[in-house]
Design a protein around this motif. Structure first.
Motif, PDB file in Angstrom:
ATOM      1  N   UNK A  65       0.805  -1.223   0.000  1.00  0.00           N
ATOM      2  CA  UNK A  65       0.000   0.000   0.000  1.00  0.00           C
ATOM      3  C   UNK A  65       0.837   1.273   0.000  1.00  0.00           C
ATOM      4  N   UNK A  66       2.076   1.208   0.479  1.00  0.00           N
ATOM      5  CA  UNK A  66       2.927   2.413   0.517  1.00  0.00           C
ATOM      6  C   UNK A  66       4.065   2.367  -0.508  1.00  0.00           C
ATOM      7  N   UNK A  67       4.022   1.407  -1.385  1.00  0.00           N
ATOM      8  CA  UNK A  67       5.053   1.283  -2.418  1.00  0.00           C
ATOM      9  C   UNK A  67       5.181   2.565  -3.240  1.00  0.00           C
ATOM     10  N   UNK A  68       4.090   3.241  -3.452  1.00  0.00           N
ATOM     11  CA  UNK A  68       4.089   4.480  -4.246  1.00  0.00           C
ATOM     12  C   UNK A  68       5.028   5.539  -3.680  1.00  0.00           C
ATOM     13  N   UNK A  69       5.322   5.478  -2.392  1.00  0.00           N
ATOM     14  CA  UNK A  69       6.193   6.476  -1.770  1.00  0.00           C
ATOM     15  C   UNK A  69       7.624   6.440  -2.307  1.00  0.00           C
ATOM     16  N   UNK A  70       8.039   5.298  -2.819  1.00  0.00           N
ATOM     17  CA  UNK A  70       9.388   5.194  -3.363  1.00  0.00           C
ATOM     18  C   UNK A  70       9.573   6.027  -4.626  1.00  0.00           C
ATOM     19  N   UNK A  71       8.473   6.462  -5.201  1.00  0.00           N
ATOM     20  CA  UNK A  71       8.516   7.236  -6.435  1.00  0.00           C
ATOM     21  C   UNK A  71       8.173   8.710  -6.212  1.00  0.00           C
ATOM     22  N   UNK A  72       8.095   9.096  -4.938  1.00  0.00           N
ATOM     23  CA  UNK A  72       7.753  10.466  -4.575  1.00  0.00           C
ATOM     24  C   UNK A  72       8.915  11.116  -3.844  1.00  0.00           C
ATOM     25  N   UNK A  73       9.189  12.360  -4.189  1.00  0.00           N
ATOM     26  CA  UNK A  73      10.228  13.105  -3.473  1.00  0.00           C
ATOM     27  C   UNK A  73       9.732  13.414  -2.063  1.00  0.00           C
ATOM     28  N   UNK A  74      10.649  13.380  -1.117  1.00  0.00           N
ATOM     29  CA  UNK A  74      10.335  13.712   0.274  1.00  0.00           C
ATOM     30  C   UNK A  74      11.596  14.283   0.911  1.00  0.00           C
ATOM     31  N   UNK A  75      11.485  14.705   2.160  1.00  0.00           N
ATOM     32  CA  UNK A  75      12.679  15.243   2.832  1.00  0.00           C
ATOM     33  C   UNK A  75      13.750  14.167   2.989  1.00  0.00           C
ATOM     34  N   UNK A  76      13.334  12.907   3.094  1.00  0.00           N
ATOM     35  CA  UNK A  76      14.279  11.802   3.228  1.00  0.00           C
ATOM     36  C   UNK A  76      14.767  11.263   1.883  1.00  0.00           C
ATOM     37  N   UNK A  77      14.058  11.596   0.814  1.00  0.00           N
ATOM     38  CA  UNK A  77      14.411  11.069  -0.504  1.00  0.00           C
ATOM     39  C   UNK A  77      14.250  12.178  -1.540  1.00  0.00           C
ATOM     40  N   UNK A  78      15.266  12.994  -1.665  1.00  0.00           N
ATOM     41  CA  UNK A  78      15.221  14.104  -2.617  1.00  0.00           C
ATOM     42  C   UNK A  78      15.152  13.602  -4.056  1.00  0.00           C
ATOM     43  N   UNK A  79      15.801  12.461  -4.318  1.00  0.00           N
ATOM     44  CA  UNK A  79      15.778  11.860  -5.647  1.00  0.00           C
ATOM     45  C   UNK A  79      15.113  10.491  -5.564  1.00  0.00           C
ATOM     46  N   UNK A  80      13.803  10.457  -5.760  1.00  0.00           N
ATOM     47  CA  UNK A  80      13.109   9.163  -5.684  1.00  0.00           C
ATOM     48  C   UNK A  80      13.429   8.291  -6.897  1.00  0.00           C
TER      49      UNK A  80
END
Length: 174
Positions: A65-80
């Motif tokens: 259900x949260x797999x989509x987060x790997x493809x979204x930029x975040x403070x922890x992942x500037x380059x998804x």
């Protein structure tokens, strides 16, 4: 799109990722002038461990259900990871539907079809496996050129899949 020049094996959200640089496959794919930009290979999410259970565990469903987060930029992942343009999953069989279960929520959120016709079983002797048929599909169809492809697979044949996709430095066993 991000051009990835090496293969990395990472454990993220309990799912293993292997990003294949298609440049190493170019020598064998003589028919093609272009190739996918990136191929991401994942092992399906957690199973229950109960004999005969073919689906994901509760934890596995939560991870899917949260797999989509790997493809979204975040403070922890500037380059998804690059967002998939196409999603493949190993075909369902009597022992597991987990590869398909793992990517179904992502496919729904991206409004993508899951291509799940390829068998993940290892071939006997000289017969052509689903792994090799998948490779022919990915490297033989123009619609995949320059695109990012996500493949959800079973652990037993992940090394064979990586090898068929001409990954370098890929693990030889799961």
């Amino acid at each position: 799109m991000i051009a990835l020049q090496r293969i990395g094996l990472l454990a993220l959200l309990g799912v293993a990722w292997l990003c294949v640089d298609p440049a190493s496959a170019q020598q064998d794919a003589k028919k093609n002038a272009k190739f996918p930009q990136c191929i991401l290979i994942i092992r399906h999410a957690d199973k229950t461990g109960e004999k005969g259970d073919i689906h994901l565990s509760k934890r596995g469903r939560e991870r899917a259900d949260v797999l989509h987060r790997l493809f979204e930029a975040s403070k922890d992942r500037a380059k998804p990871f690059p967002t998939p343009d196409f999603i493949f999953a190993a075909a369902n069989d009597k022992s597991s539907q987990r590869p398909l279960d793992t990517v179904t929520p992502l496919a729904k959120s991206l409004k993508l079809t899951i291509h799940d016709k390829f068998d993940s079983k290892l071939p006997k002797a000289e017969e052509k496996s689903g792994v090799h048929k998948l490779r022919e599909e990915i490297f033989g169809e123009a619609k995949y050129y320059g695109k990012t492809i996500l493949v959800s697979w079973r652990h037993k044949s992940l090394p064979e899949l990586a090898k068929a996709l001409k990954a370098t430095n890929a693990p030889t066993e799961w």
